[in-house]
Design an enzyme around this catalytic site. Structure first.
Site, PDB file in Angstrom:
ATOM      1  N   ARG A 235     -10.751  -7.395   0.711  1.00  0.00           N
ATOM      2  CA  ARG A 235     -11.308  -5.820   0.775  1.00  0.00           C
ATOM      3  C   ARG A 235     -10.199  -5.288  -0.496  1.00  0.00           C
ATOM      4  NH1 ARG A 235     -15.676  -7.213   2.077  1.00  0.00           N
ATOM      5  NH2 ARG A 235     -16.019  -7.189   4.480  1.00  0.00           N
ATOM      6  N   GLU A 264     -14.588   2.131  -4.406  1.00  0.00           N
ATOM      7  CA  GLU A 264     -15.732   1.239  -4.657  1.00  0.00           C
ATOM      8  C   GLU A 264     -17.069   2.394  -4.869  1.00  0.00           C
ATOM      9  OE1 GLU A 264     -15.036  -3.359  -3.833  1.00  0.00           O
ATOM     10  OE2 GLU A 264     -16.476  -2.167  -3.584  1.00  0.00           O
ATOM     11  N   HIS A 283     -16.990  -6.231  -8.179  1.00  0.00           N
ATOM     12  CA  HIS A 283     -17.267  -6.821  -6.590  1.00  0.00           C
ATOM     13  C   HIS A 283     -18.683  -7.622  -6.839  1.00  0.00           C
ATOM     14  CE1 HIS A 283     -17.265  -5.568  -2.041  1.00  0.00           C
ATOM     15  NE2 HIS A 283     -17.815  -6.815  -2.084  1.00  0.00           N
TER      16      HIS A 283
END
Length: 316
Positions: A235, A264, A283
């Site tokens: 995270r 993000e 990601h």
């Protein structure tokens, strides 16, 4: 059953099939849904699937037909699960679907730091080997992983897989776990302080909690060897991104790799943007095709179980 998929593009940009889910009802797929269209697109849906679309208490109150929310991910912090519980809406997630892929990505980052393949390939294609007076050269020190200390913060499915790969490469593996009494592995358990002090490569595999918020802070980073690297595929909030940048610029650590950032998509003022010795990926640790096929397979089984009155992977 009316099923609406609010942001299907992330899990399926077109290379896998929705057919198994479409066989379960009247399915509408939206690639992306902006906040102002969420209620309208849910409409009279009995069930919705989503990845990062926020489902608030207000949205839930505006969608009385909604009975089921399936999150196409493991994390479900985008859902107000309390409000769902109060309205009798079942919320499910997809656990343990990406273990192999994320562990693989961790070592892609570790090997990027240890072997510098991309930099040397670029150098060769730039003509440097052609011009070299010697049969070989290297642009920066190369590192043999065998014998190095791999520190793992968090020891769930992914942490255990990372440990197994580390052992296979001859690394010494140390771990920090939330509850040592329930720990069943063979690895050496250490305190957070010792994890930062001893690790040559430190990889994070913990959820976002008040205890782990900004775990990578100035104080903990100052404990590390100047030759050490940190990998974060967990995270973005586990890192104080300003402190990480300062540590990189001061050579307090040798490098940082992250597949996640605090906000993000990444914002242009993110401190890690163009930071030195910093590898950033958007990601994607969870994103191999095989992993996403597994995800959609579990999502399908979750819906089937809900229809059968025996829901599984329920998070509320």
């Amino acid at each position: 059953m009316k099923i609406t998929i609010l942001d299907g593009h992330a899990a399926n940009p077109g290379d896998v099939s929705w057919d198994d889910i479409k066989a379960l009802g009247d399915v509408t797929v939206y690639e992306r849904t902006p906040p102002e269209l969420v209620v309208e697109r849910i409409g009279s849906s009995d069930a919705i699937l989503l990845n990062k679309v926020q489902i608030t208490k207000e949205i839930i109150a505006s969608c009385p037909s909604l009975k089921y929310i399936g999150v196409l991910a493991t994390g479900y912090n985008v859902i107000d699960t309390k409000a769902c519980r109060e309205k009798g809406i079942t919320v499910t997630n997809i656990p343990a679907y990406s273990t192999d892929a994320v562990a693989q990505h961790v070592f892609a980052c570790i090997l990027a730091f240890s072997n510098r393949v991309a930099e040397h390939s670029a150098s060769v294609h730039n003509g440097d080997w052609i011009k070299s007076p010697d049969f070989c050269y290297w642009l920066s020190p190369l590192t043999e992983l065998s014998g190095k200390t791999l520190g793992i913060f968090g020891f769930g499915n992914i942490g255990r897989k990372v440990a197994a790969i580390g052992h296979a490469l001859g690394m010494r593996v140390i771990v920090h776990v939330h509850n040592e009494k329930s720990f069943s592995g063979n690895e050496e358990t250490v305190s957070t302080e010792e994890l930062f002090k001893q690790s040559d490569f430190l990889t994070l595999h913990a959820p976002m909690t008040p205890e782990t918020d900004k775990l990578l802070n100035k104080e903990n980073l100052s404990l590390m060897k100047p030759t050490a690297y940190v990998i974060n595929t967990a995270r973005g909030g586990l890192a104080d991104e300003n402190a990480v940048r300062q540590a990189l610029e001061a050579y307090t650590i040798a490098g940082y790799a992250a597949d996640v950032v605090l906000t993000e998509p990444m914002s242009p003022d993110n401190p890690l943007y163009k930071a030195p010795n910093c590898l950033l990926t958007p990601h994607i640790a969870w994103a191999p095709k095989e992993t996403r096929e597994r995800l959609l397979g579990i999502a399908t089984e979750n819906i089937k179980a809900f229809i059968a009155g025996k829901p599984k992977n329920v998070v509320n």
